[in-house]
Write a protein that holds these residues in place. Sequence first.
Motif, PDB file in Angstrom:
ATOM      1  N   LEU A  37       0.848  -1.186   0.000  1.00  0.00           N
ATOM      2  CA  LEU A  37       0.000   0.000   0.000  1.00  0.00           C
ATOM      3  C   LEU A  37       0.885   1.238   0.000  1.00  0.00           C
ATOM      4  N   TYR A  38       0.664   2.130  -0.978  1.00  0.00           N
ATOM      5  CA  TYR A  38       1.371   3.416  -1.001  1.00  0.00           C
ATOM      6  C   TYR A  38       0.400   4.515  -0.603  1.00  0.00           C
ATOM      7  N   VAL A  39       0.839   5.393   0.309  1.00  0.00           N
ATOM      8  CA  VAL A  39       0.023   6.538   0.723  1.00  0.00           C
ATOM      9  C   VAL A  39       0.884   7.798   0.730  1.00  0.00           C
ATOM     10  N   SER A  40       0.220   8.941   0.524  1.00  0.00           N
ATOM     11  CA  SER A  40       0.923  10.218   0.670  1.00  0.00           C
ATOM     12  C   SER A  40      -0.012  11.254   1.271  1.00  0.00           C
ATOM     13  N   PHE A  41       0.572  12.074   2.118  1.00  0.00           N
ATOM     14  CA  PHE A  41      -0.141  13.161   2.783  1.00  0.00           C
ATOM     15  C   PHE A  41       0.711  14.421   2.710  1.00  0.00           C
ATOM     16  N   LYS A  42       0.069  15.562   2.711  1.00  0.00           N
ATOM     17  CA  LYS A  42       0.837  16.790   2.885  1.00  0.00           C
ATOM     18  C   LYS A  42       1.421  16.757   4.293  1.00  0.00           C
ATOM     19  N   TYR A  43       2.655  17.234   4.404  1.00  0.00           N
ATOM     20  CA  TYR A  43       3.399  17.084   5.656  1.00  0.00           C
ATOM     21  C   TYR A  43       2.922  18.100   6.694  1.00  0.00           C
ATOM     22  N   GLY A  44       2.529  17.596   7.855  1.00  0.00           N
ATOM     23  CA  GLY A  44       2.095  18.501   8.918  1.00  0.00           C
ATOM     24  C   GLY A  44       1.337  17.760   9.986  1.00  0.00           C
ATOM     25  N   THR A  45       0.608  18.492  10.803  1.00  0.00           N
ATOM     26  CA  THR A  45      -0.096  17.905  11.947  1.00  0.00           C
ATOM     27  C   THR A  45      -1.542  18.386  12.060  1.00  0.00           C
ATOM     28  N   GLN A  46      -2.018  19.147  11.078  1.00  0.00           N
ATOM     29  CA  GLN A  46      -3.306  19.809  11.221  1.00  0.00           C
ATOM     30  C   GLN A  46      -4.390  19.200  10.340  1.00  0.00           C
ATOM     31  N   GLU A  47      -5.637  19.462  10.725  1.00  0.00           N
ATOM     32  CA  GLU A  47      -6.766  19.372   9.812  1.00  0.00           C
ATOM     33  C   GLU A  47      -7.110  20.804   9.434  1.00  0.00           C
ATOM     34  N   ARG A  48      -7.230  21.075   8.146  1.00  0.00           N
ATOM     35  CA  ARG A  48      -7.388  22.470   7.718  1.00  0.00           C
ATOM     36  C   ARG A  48      -8.185  22.525   6.421  1.00  0.00           C
ATOM     37  N   GLU A  49      -8.646  23.739   6.120  1.00  0.00           N
ATOM     38  CA  GLU A  49      -9.324  23.981   4.846  1.00  0.00           C
ATOM     39  C   GLU A  49      -8.501  24.970   4.043  1.00  0.00           C
ATOM     40  N   HIS A  50      -8.313  24.671   2.762  1.00  0.00           N
ATOM     41  CA  HIS A  50      -7.499  25.531   1.891  1.00  0.00           C
ATOM     42  C   HIS A  50      -8.106  25.536   0.497  1.00  0.00           C
ATOM     43  N   ASN A  51      -8.397  26.707  -0.013  1.00  0.00           N
ATOM     44  CA  ASN A  51      -8.952  26.845  -1.373  1.00  0.00           C
ATOM     45  C   ASN A  51     -10.162  25.945  -1.616  1.00  0.00           C
TER      46      ASN A  51
END
Length: 200
Positions: A132-146
């Motif tokens: 299984l390959y996964v990728s996430f934006k690096y960080g620690t938050q849940e956020r809304e953007h654009n």
Amino acid sequence: MPNTTLNYYNQHAQTFNDSTLNVDMSALYREFLPYVAQNGHVLDAGCGSARDAAYFKSQGFSVSAFDASPALAKLASNYLQQPVAVKTFQELECINKYDGIWCCASLLHVPKVELPQVFLNLQSALKPNGVLYVSFKYGTQEREHNGRKFTDLNEQLLSDLINQHTQLRIIKHWQSVDQRPERENEVWLNALLTHSKAKL
């Protein structure tokens, strides 16, 4: 996928498709494909433009794909020249089906509280020696953007999630920078996972 995020992709499907279709993902393919059985079955989960599914297909793999956005799934189906299902990660219900599951920049739209169950769904769908390959934006938050909602993870958050809720284990994780023009300052967390008892 949160409704606001789904609405964004339905409304901007063509623009998103065009901006991602020709991005060079070869470095990630080189990490993932050696772990996938030759001519095996790969699921592109949250496939977007189906760029990656099309590459896997060209390399002799059997490919399935889904996306939560009907508009994106339609474009992806045309590009891939095969049906692309309209489905969410929460609706993934199959057992021991795939040699490889590719979740490139797709799980990051799953609310953090729902990630444990989603990883269990992915674990069930994976064959015992699958990857299984996964990728996430690096960080620690849940956020809304654009207009889209994101769940960011770092190595520790991903490890805690996997170790506490699943029988998966992390083969390796690494950071990379975004390959799209003018997005080089965005850092991604990448990881390869397999069943804890799988032989590599």
